[in-house]
Design a protein around this motif. Sequence first.
Motif, PDB file in Angstrom:
ATOM      1  N   UNK A  14     -10.703   3.085  -5.730  1.00  0.00           N
ATOM      2  CA  UNK A  14      -9.551   3.220  -6.742  1.00  0.00           C
ATOM      3  C   UNK A  14      -8.310   3.908  -6.170  1.00  0.00           C
ATOM      4  N   UNK A  15      -8.267   4.765  -5.169  1.00  0.00           N
ATOM      5  CA  UNK A  15      -7.247   5.635  -4.948  1.00  0.00           C
ATOM      6  C   UNK A  15      -6.357   4.859  -3.880  1.00  0.00           C
ATOM      7  N   UNK A  16      -7.052   3.661  -3.331  1.00  0.00           N
ATOM      8  CA  UNK A  16      -6.439   2.598  -2.478  1.00  0.00           C
ATOM      9  C   UNK A  16      -6.441   1.390  -2.960  1.00  0.00           C
ATOM     10  N   UNK A  17      -5.394   0.705  -3.730  1.00  0.00           N
ATOM     11  CA  UNK A  17      -5.153  -0.397  -4.133  1.00  0.00           C
ATOM     12  C   UNK A  17      -5.646  -1.770  -2.914  1.00  0.00           C
ATOM     13  N   UNK A  60      -0.393   6.216  -1.191  1.00  0.00           N
ATOM     14  CA  UNK A  60      -0.905   5.506  -2.227  1.00  0.00           C
ATOM     15  C   UNK A  60      -1.790   6.387  -2.811  1.00  0.00           C
ATOM     16  N   UNK A  61      -2.569   6.979  -1.944  1.00  0.00           N
ATOM     17  CA  UNK A  61      -3.433   8.015  -2.329  1.00  0.00           C
ATOM     18  C   UNK A  61      -3.090   9.036  -3.416  1.00  0.00           C
ATOM     19  N   UNK A  87      -5.240  -4.679  -0.559  1.00  0.00           N
ATOM     20  CA  UNK A  87      -3.920  -5.124   0.155  1.00  0.00           C
ATOM     21  C   UNK A  87      -3.277  -4.304   0.309  1.00  0.00           C
ATOM     22  N   UNK A  88      -3.154  -2.913   0.419  1.00  0.00           N
ATOM     23  CA  UNK A  88      -2.246  -1.977   0.573  1.00  0.00           C
ATOM     24  C   UNK A  88      -2.083  -1.996   2.331  1.00  0.00           C
ATOM     25  N   UNK A  89      -0.869  -1.824   2.673  1.00  0.00           N
ATOM     26  CA  UNK A  89      -0.854  -1.537   4.156  1.00  0.00           C
ATOM     27  C   UNK A  89      -1.428  -0.234   4.770  1.00  0.00           C
ATOM     28  N   UNK A  90      -1.774  -0.531   5.886  1.00  0.00           N
ATOM     29  CA  UNK A  90      -2.383   1.087   6.385  1.00  0.00           C
ATOM     30  C   UNK A  90      -1.457   2.051   6.411  1.00  0.00           C
ATOM     31  N   UNK A  91       0.051   1.815   6.763  1.00  0.00           N
ATOM     32  CA  UNK A  91       0.876   2.846   6.812  1.00  0.00           C
ATOM     33  C   UNK A  91       1.205   3.538   5.396  1.00  0.00           C
ATOM     34  N   UNK A  92       0.861   2.654   4.455  1.00  0.00           N
ATOM     35  CA  UNK A  92       1.232   3.344   3.145  1.00  0.00           C
ATOM     36  C   UNK A  92       0.184   3.716   2.446  1.00  0.00           C
ATOM     37  N   UNK A  93      -0.997   3.647   2.986  1.00  0.00           N
ATOM     38  CA  UNK A  93      -2.374   4.198   2.436  1.00  0.00           C
ATOM     39  C   UNK A  93      -2.270   5.694   2.100  1.00  0.00           C
ATOM     40  N   UNK A  94      -1.887   6.548   2.854  1.00  0.00           N
ATOM     41  CA  UNK A  94      -1.679   8.102   2.468  1.00  0.00           C
ATOM     42  C   UNK A  94      -0.503   8.325   1.246  1.00  0.00           C
ATOM     43  N   UNK A 118     -19.100   7.616  -6.074  1.00  0.00           N
ATOM     44  CA  UNK A 118     -18.244   8.235  -5.499  1.00  0.00           C
ATOM     45  C   UNK A 118     -17.478   7.192  -4.427  1.00  0.00           C
ATOM     46  N   UNK A 119     -18.120   6.308  -4.023  1.00  0.00           N
ATOM     47  CA  UNK A 119     -17.217   5.322  -2.986  1.00  0.00           C
ATOM     48  C   UNK A 119     -16.551   4.387  -3.863  1.00  0.00           C
ATOM     49  N   UNK A 120     -16.810   4.151  -5.110  1.00  0.00           N
ATOM     50  CA  UNK A 120     -16.188   3.288  -6.223  1.00  0.00           C
ATOM     51  C   UNK A 120     -14.832   3.842  -6.375  1.00  0.00           C
TER      52      UNK A 120
END
Length: 226
Positions: free
Chosen positions: A130-133, A144-145, A135-142, A124-126
């Motif tokens: 995979x949903x967040x590559x 990217x998911x 080096x993704x900036x925190x502001x772009x995480x939603x 599950x953790x792995x």
Amino acid sequence: MMTNLFSVFDPSTSLMNMSLNWMSTTLGLFIIPMSFWFIPSQNYLLWNKLLMNLYIEFKMLLGIKNINKGSSFIFISLFSMIMFNNFMGLFPYIFTSTSHMVLTLSLALPLWISFMLYGWINNTQHMFMHLVPQGTPPILMPFMVCIETISNMIRPGTLAIRLAANMIAGHLLLTLLGNTGPSMNYMMMSLLIMTQIALLILESAVAIIQSYVFAVLSTLYSSEVN
């Protein structure tokens, strides 16, 4: 009526005056694979070499820890099945099963569902990683998911549509060009036949390439859940 206890061992079975008792001596040859009692042909050696190359490549894609489970043989069988159906569709009056979404989606969807269930239950953790590559900036995480989730959800559809569309496109082109033949003169007819032969060779290459692409992408999707 049995007159002698040992009469059951007499070679008395016959069909059209031909003794069938001694046929049991040769039945083992039908059970043993031909490679053990026939000299391998060039076609067999070529096919064996192709499968060995696929096994080595799938082994590298899957990783060492999955090889002992026989995962690569599943994808080799998948490659063989799809390529066989692709080639069968090139013969006249034979139904091209791989050009229909019923078959392609029936292959892609159960594979994808089994990969997802295995990944989310055991790793599950792995799978969340995979949903967040990296080096993704925190502001772009939603965002990217959402993007990664959508791209993951459409994978079985892209696998199925890619295979079916490539099979349909080549067959349609061959059919459309072939239907124009009766209205052409001899010069154009000879040109059309040469074009059809070239397209048939191209379709043979597409049949191999598309089965290889389907198997390789399935292998990559499997390696991502571990």
